[in-house]
Design a protein around this motif. Structure first.
Motif, PDB file in Angstrom:
ATOM      1  N   SER A  85       1.542   4.833   2.351  1.00  0.00           N
ATOM      2  CA  SER A  85       2.329   3.968   1.471  1.00  0.00           C
ATOM      3  C   SER A  85       2.709   4.701   0.182  1.00  0.00           C
ATOM      4  O   SER A  85       3.827   4.541  -0.316  1.00  0.00           O
ATOM      5  CB  SER A  85       1.527   2.699   1.157  1.00  0.00           C
ATOM      6  N   ILE A  89       6.443   5.243  -1.213  1.00  0.00           N
ATOM      7  CA  ILE A  89       6.864   4.873  -2.570  1.00  0.00           C
ATOM      8  C   ILE A  89       7.541   6.068  -3.248  1.00  0.00           C
ATOM      9  O   ILE A  89       8.595   5.932  -3.873  1.00  0.00           O
ATOM     10  CB  ILE A  89       5.665   4.380  -3.413  1.00  0.00           C
ATOM     11  N   ASN A  92      10.949   6.582  -1.828  1.00  0.00           N
ATOM     12  CA  ASN A  92      11.857   5.534  -2.300  1.00  0.00           C
ATOM     13  C   ASN A  92      12.276   5.799  -3.751  1.00  0.00           C
ATOM     14  O   ASN A  92      13.439   5.600  -4.110  1.00  0.00           O
ATOM     15  CB  ASN A  92      11.182   4.166  -2.164  1.00  0.00           C
ATOM     16  N   ALA A 117      10.495  -0.439  -4.261  1.00  0.00           N
ATOM     17  CA  ALA A 117       9.439   0.489  -4.678  1.00  0.00           C
ATOM     18  C   ALA A 117       8.355  -0.237  -5.472  1.00  0.00           C
ATOM     19  O   ALA A 117       7.158   0.015  -5.290  1.00  0.00           O
ATOM     20  CB  ALA A 117      10.031   1.627  -5.499  1.00  0.00           C
ATOM     21  N   GLN A 120       6.314  -2.281  -3.041  1.00  0.00           N
ATOM     22  CA  GLN A 120       5.411  -1.385  -2.324  1.00  0.00           C
ATOM     23  C   GLN A 120       4.219  -0.992  -3.199  1.00  0.00           C
ATOM     24  O   GLN A 120       3.088  -0.914  -2.708  1.00  0.00           O
ATOM     25  CB  GLN A 120       6.143  -0.117  -1.879  1.00  0.00           C
ATOM     26  N   ALA A 121       4.464  -0.748  -4.471  1.00  0.00           N
ATOM     27  CA  ALA A 121       3.377  -0.387  -5.381  1.00  0.00           C
ATOM     28  C   ALA A 121       2.385  -1.538  -5.518  1.00  0.00           C
ATOM     29  O   ALA A 121       1.155  -1.325  -5.521  1.00  0.00           O
ATOM     30  CB  ALA A 121       3.946  -0.002  -6.746  1.00  0.00           C
TER      31      ALA A 121
END
Length: 136
Positions: A85, A89, A92, A117, A120-121
């Motif tokens: 992941s 990130i 992205n 992004a 996702q974070a």
């Protein structure tokens, strides 16, 4: 000097374990949809979609790893997803910067990529917080 990292205690109104399972399930469904779309593109002759197909298949594998890691309390499997992941990130954010520099890319596209992004974070922080609380 010890560096303390702030961890999430809950994911919305769910426990970190339940939140991690929900995150893994949602990402798995999105990965399967992306894989199906990429297969469709490749089958109609868009040969540039092979990279999308390979990346989406890898992400499906990572998401299965997350779900299995949460269910089996496997720290290694969960951290495998966290590392994947973090790479996603970073990729992205590279696209966000590239798109922001190019004048031909609409601002809305840059904002959407940046929002993805950030999402996702957040999900990575939740799963990482869960991995810290996992029993040894």
């Amino acid at each position: 000097m010890v560096l303390e990292v702030s961890l999430a205690k809950r994911c919305c109104c769910f426990s970190l374990r339940t939140g991690s399972l929900i995150i893994g399930s949602i990402y798995l469904v999105l990965g399967l949809l992306t894989t199906a779309t990429a297969i469709g593109f490749v089958s109609i002759g868009y040969h540039d979609s092979w990279a999308l197909l390979l990346v989406s298949l890898a992400m499906v594998g990572f998401n299965i790893s997350l779900i299995a890691g949460v269910v089996r309390s496997s720290y290694v499997a969960v951290m495998f997803w966290v590392l994947a992941s973090l790479v996603a990130i970073e990729a992205n954010l590279i696209f966000v910067v590239r798109d922001a520099i190019q004048l031909s890319v609409p601002v809305l596209v840059v904002c959407i990529r940046l929002s993805v992004a950030l999402l996702q974070a957040f999900t990575t922080a939740v799963v990482r917080s869960f991995s810290v609380t996992m029993p040894s």
